[in-house]
Design a protein around this motif. Structure first.
Motif, PDB file in Angstrom:
ATOM      1  N   LEU A 201     -15.728  25.652   0.049  1.00  0.00           N
ATOM      2  CA  LEU A 201     -15.664  25.079  -1.300  1.00  0.00           C
ATOM      3  C   LEU A 201     -15.161  26.109  -2.308  1.00  0.00           C
ATOM      4  CD1 LEU A 201     -19.146  23.303  -1.119  1.00  0.00           C
ATOM      5  CD2 LEU A 201     -16.902  22.285  -0.671  1.00  0.00           C
ATOM      6  N   PRO A 202     -13.916  26.544  -2.166  1.00  0.00           N
ATOM      7  CA  PRO A 202     -13.399  27.578  -3.060  1.00  0.00           C
ATOM      8  C   PRO A 202     -12.876  27.023  -4.381  1.00  0.00           C
ATOM      9  CG  PRO A 202     -11.731  26.991  -1.460  1.00  0.00           C
ATOM     10  CD  PRO A 202     -12.969  26.191  -1.098  1.00  0.00           C
ATOM     11  N   HIS A 203     -12.944  27.868  -5.426  1.00  0.00           N
ATOM     12  CA  HIS A 203     -12.186  27.620  -6.645  1.00  0.00           C
ATOM     13  C   HIS A 203     -10.715  27.937  -6.332  1.00  0.00           C
ATOM     14  CE1 HIS A 203     -16.138  28.022  -8.387  1.00  0.00           C
ATOM     15  NE2 HIS A 203     -15.706  27.913  -9.633  1.00  0.00           N
ATOM     16  N   ALA A 204      -9.812  27.140  -6.867  1.00  0.00           N
ATOM     17  CA  ALA A 204      -8.378  27.419  -6.703  1.00  0.00           C
ATOM     18  C   ALA A 204      -7.589  26.534  -7.656  1.00  0.00           C
ATOM     19  CB  ALA A 204      -7.932  27.162  -5.269  1.00  0.00           C
ATOM     20  N   GLY A 205      -6.498  27.084  -8.184  1.00  0.00           N
ATOM     21  CA  GLY A 205      -5.628  26.289  -9.021  1.00  0.00           C
ATOM     22  C   GLY A 205      -6.206  25.962 -10.388  1.00  0.00           C
ATOM     23  N   GLU A 206      -7.133  26.793 -10.851  1.00  0.00           N
ATOM     24  CA  GLU A 206      -7.633  26.622 -12.215  1.00  0.00           C
ATOM     25  C   GLU A 206      -6.630  27.205 -13.204  1.00  0.00           C
ATOM     26  OE1 GLU A 206     -11.668  27.579 -14.839  1.00  0.00           O
ATOM     27  OE2 GLU A 206     -11.406  28.499 -12.865  1.00  0.00           O
ATOM     28  N   ASN A 207      -6.158  28.406 -12.895  1.00  0.00           N
ATOM     29  CA  ASN A 207      -5.143  29.046 -13.736  1.00  0.00           C
ATOM     30  C   ASN A 207      -4.257  29.982 -12.923  1.00  0.00           C
ATOM     31  OD1 ASN A 207      -6.848  31.307 -13.347  1.00  0.00           O
ATOM     32  ND2 ASN A 207      -8.001  30.790 -15.192  1.00  0.00           N
ATOM     33  N   ALA A 216      -5.985  27.975  -0.355  1.00  0.00           N
ATOM     34  CA  ALA A 216      -7.326  27.449  -0.096  1.00  0.00           C
ATOM     35  C   ALA A 216      -7.303  26.394   0.997  1.00  0.00           C
ATOM     36  CB  ALA A 216      -7.913  26.884  -1.387  1.00  0.00           C
ATOM     37  N   ILE A 217      -6.249  25.594   1.009  1.00  0.00           N
ATOM     38  CA  ILE A 217      -6.132  24.525   2.010  1.00  0.00           C
ATOM     39  C   ILE A 217      -5.765  25.096   3.382  1.00  0.00           C
ATOM     40  CG2 ILE A 217      -4.791  22.497   2.698  1.00  0.00           C
ATOM     41  CD1 ILE A 217      -4.451  21.922  -0.340  1.00  0.00           C
ATOM     42  N   ASN A 218      -4.705  25.868   3.424  1.00  0.00           N
ATOM     43  CA  ASN A 218      -4.150  26.305   4.707  1.00  0.00           C
ATOM     44  C   ASN A 218      -4.912  27.453   5.348  1.00  0.00           C
ATOM     45  OD1 ASN A 218      -2.048  24.410   4.579  1.00  0.00           O
ATOM     46  ND2 ASN A 218      -0.767  25.798   3.370  1.00  0.00           N
ATOM     47  N   VAL A 219      -5.477  28.340   4.504  1.00  0.00           N
ATOM     48  CA  VAL A 219      -6.132  29.542   5.034  1.00  0.00           C
ATOM     49  C   VAL A 219      -7.656  29.406   5.053  1.00  0.00           C
ATOM     50  CG1 VAL A 219      -6.417  32.036   4.735  1.00  0.00           C
ATOM     51  CG2 VAL A 219      -4.195  30.975   4.274  1.00  0.00           C
ATOM     52  N   LEU A 220      -8.224  28.889   3.957  1.00  0.00           N
ATOM     53  CA  LEU A 220      -9.684  28.768   3.883  1.00  0.00           C
ATOM     54  C   LEU A 220     -10.172  27.417   4.409  1.00  0.00           C
ATOM     55  CD1 LEU A 220     -10.439  30.407   0.413  1.00  0.00           C
ATOM     56  CD2 LEU A 220      -9.987  31.485   2.628  1.00  0.00           C
ATOM     57  N   ARG A 221      -9.231  26.504   4.677  1.00  0.00           N
ATOM     58  CA  ARG A 221      -9.560  25.153   5.152  1.00  0.00           C
ATOM     59  C   ARG A 221     -10.545  24.460   4.210  1.00  0.00           C
ATOM     60  NH1 ARG A 221     -10.048  25.973  11.750  1.00  0.00           N
ATOM     61  NH2 ARG A 221      -8.115  27.175  12.002  1.00  0.00           N
ATOM     62  N   GLN A 245      -6.332  12.983   0.548  1.00  0.00           N
ATOM     63  CA  GLN A 245      -7.480  12.660  -0.313  1.00  0.00           C
ATOM     64  C   GLN A 245      -8.497  13.811  -0.343  1.00  0.00           C
ATOM     65  OE1 GLN A 245      -8.045   9.427  -2.339  1.00  0.00           O
ATOM     66  NE2 GLN A 245      -5.925  10.172  -2.208  1.00  0.00           N
ATOM     67  N   LEU A 246      -7.978  15.031  -0.313  1.00  0.00           N
ATOM     68  CA  LEU A 246      -8.834  16.204  -0.475  1.00  0.00           C
ATOM     69  C   LEU A 246      -9.377  16.212  -1.906  1.00  0.00           C
ATOM     70  CD1 LEU A 246      -9.831  18.928   0.782  1.00  0.00           C
ATOM     71  CD2 LEU A 246      -7.842  19.981  -0.312  1.00  0.00           C
ATOM     72  N   PRO A 247     -10.699  16.233  -2.091  1.00  0.00           N
ATOM     73  CA  PRO A 247     -11.239  16.125  -3.451  1.00  0.00           C
ATOM     74  C   PRO A 247     -10.938  17.338  -4.317  1.00  0.00           C
ATOM     75  CG  PRO A 247     -12.885  15.515  -1.801  1.00  0.00           C
ATOM     76  CD  PRO A 247     -11.754  16.166  -1.063  1.00  0.00           C
ATOM     77  N   LEU A 248     -10.659  17.063  -5.581  1.00  0.00           N
ATOM     78  CA  LEU A 248     -10.472  18.079  -6.610  1.00  0.00           C
ATOM     79  C   LEU A 248     -11.581  17.906  -7.640  1.00  0.00           C
ATOM     80  CD1 LEU A 248      -6.628  17.649  -7.199  1.00  0.00           C
ATOM     81  CD2 LEU A 248      -7.741  19.301  -5.687  1.00  0.00           C
ATOM     82  N   ASP A 249     -12.391  18.943  -7.825  1.00  0.00           N
ATOM     83  CA  ASP A 249     -13.492  18.887  -8.785  1.00  0.00           C
ATOM     84  C   ASP A 249     -12.987  19.361 -10.144  1.00  0.00           C
ATOM     85  OD1 ASP A 249     -15.146  18.046  -6.731  1.00  0.00           O
ATOM     86  OD2 ASP A 249     -15.859  20.067  -6.269  1.00  0.00           O
TER      87      ASP A 249
END
Length: 345
Positions: A201-207, A216-221, A245-249
């Motif tokens: 459940l990483p943070h990614a793409g905030e800024n 985050a998708i390809n490496v951290l799954r 449909q990968l959720p974005l919080d």
């Protein structure tokens, strides 16, 4: 979405009555100003604001790094089991008052470990409050320990070690936050976490751009992405997120207050939904950003979302959570009933 929205009072009633799930809210970032003052006095932390008025000025963030500095300074007031129980109990009561039934809270575990506070002390306080919250308010809490990525790989390893050693069964995942750096170096950490049964459940793409989301998708799954608004800058990524449909919080007010977006009117939430992405609505660090989950629903409505859209966001939160299937079905059924009653009012 369309322009034919019901009257504001009617939408307010819907927002109030919808059963809610919150999936991206930080425990420490939920500390109310009065609690911050109380703990600062208790532990003699002298270099923090001394009044509620000063705290309001303290929470005027210049940019994201400034927010992180303030966040870390505030965390220093949490020192013993009683402090963590006090904070978690207050957070639980405030969530319950917003008709939040279930929440997965990020816990800035390394920010406590680095100050010499054992993970066992942190989790003992949180677990006491969690059990009391379920008994008193009916709200269920789960934990997502995380570490600041800009502190490096070794910090991530130490944080995961502490979670695997002392984390209770209520820990559902493992996160990385802080200033947004390349996620690729954390591949090994996340492989260990996943092998131990923790959700990614990483943070990614905030800024940090869409490339952080890809990492985050390809490496951290990643199984959910914290924020992810920069995904909209990459059409190929938008297509991938729509298909999977990968959720974005998503946390609109947070993005405004940390200057990830310049104006709330510029927030991509409506476009994300129009593109068919799986979006959940969250408050992130509520008192620091002058918001809560109810206000995030109001903000979404001001951005043009209809009552049906708001109910869909509530359903998304349930679907993207780690509740079991029966609980998800029960909450979804209740959301649908609230929407139907609101439409008939």
């Amino acid at each position: 979405m369309n322009s034919a929205t019901p009257s504001e009072p009617a939408v307010e009633a819907l927002i109030r009555d919808l059963p809610k799930v919150e999936l991206h809210v930080h425990l420490e970032g939920s500390m109310q100003p009065a609690t911050l003052l109380e703990l600062a006095v208790k532990h003699g932390v002298a270099d923090l604001p001394g009044s509620l008025e000063e705290i309001n000025d303290y929470y005027a963030f210049r940019d994201f790094p400034h927010f992180i500095d303030v966040y870390i300074n505030s965390v220093r007031t949490l020192r013993d089991e009683e402090d963590f129980a006090l904070l978690a109990a207050d957070v639980a009561a405030r969530l319950a008052a917003q008709n939040v039934r279930y929440a997965e809270l990020h816990v800035s575990l390394y920010n406590h470990l680095m100050r010499g506070i054992p993970a066992g002390v942190v989790f003992a306080g949180l677990e006491h409050a969690r059990r009391e919250a379920e008994r008193e308010h009916g709200v269920r809490l789960r934990w997502i320990p995380d570490f600041p990525g800009d502190f490096g790989v070794e910090v991530g390893e130490k944080t995961l070690d502490a979670v695997l050693k002392d984390g209770p069964d209520s820990v559902v995942g493992f996160g990385v936050g802080g200033i947004e750096v390349d996620r690729d170096p954390f591949a090994g950490i996340y492989a260990r976490a996943r092998a131990a049964g923790l959700h990614s459940l990483p943070h990614a793409g905030e800024n940090g751009g869409p490339e952080r989301v890809w990492s985050a998708i390809n490496v951290l799954r990643a199984e959910r992405i914290g924020h992810g608004i920069d995904s909209m800058r990459d059409p190929r990524l938008v297509g991938h997120l729509r298909e999977t449909q990968l959720p974005l919080d998503v946390s609109p007010t947070s993005n405004l207050r940390t200057r990830a977006v310049e104006r709330i009117e510029d927030h991509p939430l409506p476009r994300m939904l129009e593109e068919g992405l799986m979006v959940t609505l969250n408050s992130d660090d509520p008192p620091m950003f002058g918001t809560d989950l109810l206000n995030e629903y109001r903000t979404a409505q001001r951005l043009g979302l209809t009552g049906a859209d708001l109910a869909a966001l509530a359903r998304n939160g349930v679907a993207a959570s780690f509740l079991d299937t029966a609980d998800k079905q029960a909450l979804t059924t209740e959301i649908d009933a609230v929407l139907a009653a609101w439409r008939q009012a």
